[in-house]
Design a protein around this motif. Structure first.
Motif, PDB file in Angstrom:
ATOM      1  N   ASP A   1     -28.002  -3.093  23.917  1.00 52.70           N
ATOM      2  CA  ASP A   1     -27.624  -2.736  22.556  1.00 52.70           C
ATOM      3  C   ASP A   1     -27.852  -1.250  22.300  1.00 52.70           C
ATOM      4  OD1 ASP A   1     -26.520  -3.466  20.162  1.00 52.70           O
ATOM      5  OD2 ASP A   1     -28.434  -3.988  19.242  1.00 52.70           O
ATOM      6  N   VAL A   2     -28.947  -0.736  22.811  1.00 52.67           N
ATOM      7  CA  VAL A   2     -29.223   0.690  22.647  1.00 52.67           C
ATOM      8  C   VAL A   2     -28.080   1.502  23.244  1.00 52.67           C
ATOM      9  CG1 VAL A   2     -30.682   2.610  23.368  1.00 52.67           C
ATOM     10  CG2 VAL A   2     -31.732   0.486  22.610  1.00 52.67           C
ATOM     11  N   VAL A   3     -27.708   1.154  24.463  1.00 49.92           N
ATOM     12  CA  VAL A   3     -26.643   1.900  25.139  1.00 49.92           C
ATOM     13  C   VAL A   3     -25.325   1.755  24.381  1.00 49.92           C
ATOM     14  CG1 VAL A   3     -25.274   2.079  27.237  1.00 49.92           C
ATOM     15  CG2 VAL A   3     -27.738   1.721  27.377  1.00 49.92           C
ATOM     16  N   ALA A   4     -25.013   0.528  23.974  1.00 52.31           N
ATOM     17  CA  ALA A   4     -23.760   0.294  23.264  1.00 52.31           C
ATOM     18  C   ALA A   4     -23.722   1.098  21.965  1.00 52.31           C
ATOM     19  CB  ALA A   4     -23.590  -1.190  22.971  1.00 52.31           C
ATOM     20  N   ARG A   5     -24.809   1.069  21.239  1.00 50.63           N
ATOM     21  CA  ARG A   5     -24.841   1.802  19.974  1.00 50.63           C
ATOM     22  C   ARG A   5     -24.769   3.301  20.204  1.00 50.63           C
ATOM     23  NH1 ARG A   5     -27.531  -0.859  15.228  1.00 50.63           N
ATOM     24  NH2 ARG A   5     -27.324  -3.084  15.627  1.00 50.63           N
ATOM     25  N   THR A   6     -25.415   3.759  21.238  1.00 47.81           N
ATOM     26  CA  THR A   6     -25.373   5.190  21.532  1.00 47.81           C
ATOM     27  C   THR A   6     -23.941   5.641  21.814  1.00 47.81           C
ATOM     28  OG1 THR A   6     -27.576   5.001  22.506  1.00 47.81           O
ATOM     29  CG2 THR A   6     -26.331   6.987  22.982  1.00 47.81           C
ATOM     30  N   VAL A   7     -23.231   4.834  22.567  1.00 48.59           N
ATOM     31  CA  VAL A   7     -21.850   5.179  22.874  1.00 48.59           C
ATOM     32  C   VAL A   7     -21.021   5.281  21.600  1.00 48.59           C
ATOM     33  CG1 VAL A   7     -19.716   4.287  23.869  1.00 48.59           C
ATOM     34  CG2 VAL A   7     -21.788   4.301  25.221  1.00 48.59           C
ATOM     35  N   ARG A   8     -21.142   4.301  20.766  1.00 49.09           N
ATOM     36  CA  ARG A   8     -20.377   4.307  19.511  1.00 49.09           C
ATOM     37  C   ARG A   8     -20.708   5.530  18.681  1.00 49.09           C
ATOM     38  NH1 ARG A   8     -18.387  -1.048  18.265  1.00 49.09           N
ATOM     39  NH2 ARG A   8     -17.773  -0.269  16.229  1.00 49.09           N
ATOM     40  N   LEU A   9     -21.992   5.773  18.603  1.00 51.62           N
ATOM     41  CA  LEU A   9     -22.479   6.887  17.809  1.00 51.62           C
ATOM     42  C   LEU A   9     -21.894   8.205  18.306  1.00 51.62           C
ATOM     43  CD1 LEU A   9     -24.513   7.177  15.541  1.00 51.62           C
ATOM     44  CD2 LEU A   9     -26.298   7.477  17.245  1.00 51.62           C
ATOM     45  N   LEU A  10     -22.044   8.442  19.576  1.00 52.62           N
ATOM     46  CA  LEU A  10     -21.557   9.691  20.152  1.00 52.62           C
ATOM     47  C   LEU A  10     -20.054   9.835  19.947  1.00 52.62           C
ATOM     48  CD1 LEU A  10     -23.011  10.585  23.650  1.00 52.62           C
ATOM     49  CD2 LEU A  10     -22.863  11.984  21.607  1.00 52.62           C
ATOM     50  N   ALA A  11     -19.346   8.747  20.166  1.00 51.37           N
ATOM     51  CA  ALA A  11     -17.895   8.802  20.029  1.00 51.37           C
ATOM     52  C   ALA A  11     -17.517   9.142  18.596  1.00 51.37           C
ATOM     53  CB  ALA A  11     -17.268   7.475  20.451  1.00 51.37           C
ATOM     54  N   GLN A  12     -18.230   8.557  17.659  1.00 50.44           N
ATOM     55  CA  GLN A  12     -17.907   8.805  16.259  1.00 50.44           C
ATOM     56  C   GLN A  12     -18.283  10.215  15.834  1.00 50.44           C
ATOM     57  OE1 GLN A  12     -19.708   5.682  13.998  1.00 50.44           O
ATOM     58  NE2 GLN A  12     -17.761   4.613  13.709  1.00 50.44           N
ATOM     59  N   LEU A  13     -19.460  10.637  16.219  1.00 53.20           N
ATOM     60  CA  LEU A  13     -19.929  11.962  15.815  1.00 53.20           C
ATOM     61  C   LEU A  13     -19.029  13.060  16.362  1.00 53.20           C
ATOM     62  CD1 LEU A  13     -23.809  11.775  16.269  1.00 53.20           C
ATOM     63  CD2 LEU A  13     -22.565  12.140  14.137  1.00 53.20           C
TER      64      LEU A  13
END
Lengths: 338, 338
Positions: B104-116
């Motif tokens: 979940d940490v990795v998945a959320r990090t990916v989403r976050l980075l992509a959005q930012l």
DNA sequence: GGCTGGCACTCGTATGCGGTGAGTGCCAGG
DNA sequence: CCTGGCACTCACCGCATACGAGTGCCAGCC
């Protein structure tokens, strides 16, 4: 009701259009398929097919292309699933046999599907809900910290960290581990809540809080993680869509990024066999110009998850369906072995 | 050596081009930045910058765009990493705090980075090689079948099924489990081979074969799985590239599908801080028109894995670098806590 | 020496205009 | 019901023209 020949005309149109990606005219049709009639006759048939909504013309003076409804009829009545060739089957088997664990099986399956169909492949991890528990492991990480590891019959592993309300000794932990496993090992996930209900009663009062915490975390894991994972691949194949498509590709990529959307997509397919959703049959707007071919797979008789491909409505349905079905079958075998 | 003003001109060109995605001319430059000189002067500067290879013209009568070399100079000398705003930082923290496990940490990090960054995000799972062993668990699945579960300090779990040469009793298994853990728990992966070398000697002759098998599987897992996993997201952002080139997007998508390529990409970045690879600096051909911004992250002082974004060379470097750095920092914190 | 305004030049893009041809619909005749 | 014939439509292609952003260069000025 459409006459036999008109159905053949529709089939020919679908085949040609899928092959050439260009609107197909009456003359070209008679040349490439021996329908035994003249272009003029075909034109009449086409006019009829257009009236019924099976085909359409992009521009007034262009050939026809199939509509979603046309593809639907094609898939339902006119197409036969194309079985794979023997070398293809061997290649699949060899490739999947090399997998070392569940992640690898899923990853290889995605690659395989994407390569075989030259489209976007989607593979769902074997679901937790329909699986059975193989083992539950409890590890003491700190005096009041326990790690829960759940292993399923499909080889999937879920772990979860638990903060206990009170310190919990190694012996109590071993005790809980043993009792827990004797109750739930080999049982279906859905049965677990019932089976562990009265477990805390056998423990000392001081440990009961912790036992309760562990159990509720276990139940949470069973339920929450029902939210299933999936893997996709072959997105580069989207660029084959058409030369027009920066506009078409974007919503598709966006939809593919949303696991929720994809899960719903696969979930909607209730058909026990293969399901084909064409164009606007897909609820999600971004996928209105794509078709989804999906099928369940599983180790035993029952399907534990689904896999499929997403491609343009203008796809080779017989070939795609053949590949999807074959891959699902082999993946099921692999899972059964492990 | 370039004069101060020429550097400013280069900076202005990069900024404008990144903003408008169109070649920038001398007149527009003087209007939007108060350089204090006339267009003619700027033209002279531009000619000099072009001679040095920092900028180029796509066509004879068009404005200039930065070259890879120009971006390189910009990143090295002219740009300052743009820190995130307070609300952004809060949003990151909140979003990452909600993660329940490593996946979940990795998945959320990916989403976050992509959005930012509005670009493609790549996050590597915490590496095995640099991690330490938290616990090794052995589970008996059948008389001669054992499952090995390896848990790392970063919360990563690896499992492996082992077929034993001979049946292996529960007591022997518990014995092995205890001895194994007392030796390797808390130790670095790289040290494990040494630490377990003489372990079989303490066992009965009949069990020694099995112990050996288990150990070699463990060592294999440590080594082989060094082949690291990663997660990517935000591929839909590729469509923002430009309206012109669907041809550019394809090789990028293909490169992104190849985990090997991406791992090599991240691996090449040796800089302990942030690394920016611009255009042709990337070894992989498909990524010649993209830039990669990557940085290591980790729970302690040392980096255990990398994350980054892939975007067009014409990207907002200060903003992207700020986002990447901030996200890496927070992910490190999260990992340290768990 | 460096900056500026002026000016001629380049060349990519947009626009307009016939010609071409694939494909159609319709109709009269077999 | 099928067929050949025929007039019509319209997307596409090539070409020629006009436009204009942007450049390089030069003479003059500070």
């Amino acid at each position: 009701m459409l006459s036999e020949r008109r159905l053949q005309v529709l089939r020919a149109i679908v085949q040609d259009y899928v092959g050439t990606e260009e609107p197909v005219g009456s003359k070209a049709l008679t040349e490439r398929h021996n329908l035994g009639v003249s272009p003029a006759t075909v034109r009449n048939d086409m006019a009829a097919l257009e009236d019924e909504g099976y085909i359409a013309q992009p521009h007034t003076s262009a050939g026809r292309i199939p509509t979603d409804k046309g593809y639907r009829l094609f898939v339902d009545k006119l197409a036969e699933v194309k079985p794979l060739t023997a070398p293809e089957r061997r290649a699949i088997q060899n490739f999947l046999d090399g997998a070392v664990d569940l992640d690898d099986v899923v990853a290889r399956t995605v690659r395989l599907l994407a390569q075989l169909t030259r489209q976007v492949a989607v593979v769902q991890y074997p679901s937790l809900t329909r699986s059975t528990v193989r083992h539950v492991e409890l590890l003491s990480m700190a005096p009041a910290r326990v790690m829960l590891v759940l292993i399923t019959d499909t080889g999937r592993v879920e772990q979860r960290m638990i903060d206990c309300p009170a310190p919990f000794g190694e012996t109590s932990l071993a005790d809980l581990r043993a009792r827990l496993n004797s109750r739930v090992a080999g049982r279906r996930f859905t049965d677990v809540p019932q089976l562990v209900q009265d477990l805390p009663e056998g423990f000392e009062a001081e440990d009961r809080g912790t036992v309760q915490t562990v159990l509720s975390t276990l139940l949470e894991t069973l339920v929450e993680r029902t939210e299933e994972r999936l893997m996709i691949g072959g997105t580069a194949n989207l660029t084959r869509f058409g030369h027009d498509f920066p506009l078409t590709i974007r919503p598709v990529l966006e939809a593919l990024e949303e696991q929720v959307v994809l899960l719903k997509l696969l979930g909607e397919a209730k058909d026990p066999g293969m399901t084909v959703r064409i164009g606007h049959e897909n609820a999600h707007e971004g996928l209105n110009s794509t078709s989804v071919v999906s099928v369940g797979y599983g180790s035993g008789g029952e399907a534990v998850a689904k896999l499929g491909v997403v491609g343009p409505t203008r796809m080779d349905y017989p070939g795609t369906m053949g590949a999807v079905r074959a891959v699902a079958r082999y993946v099921g075998q692999i899972l059964a072995e492990s």
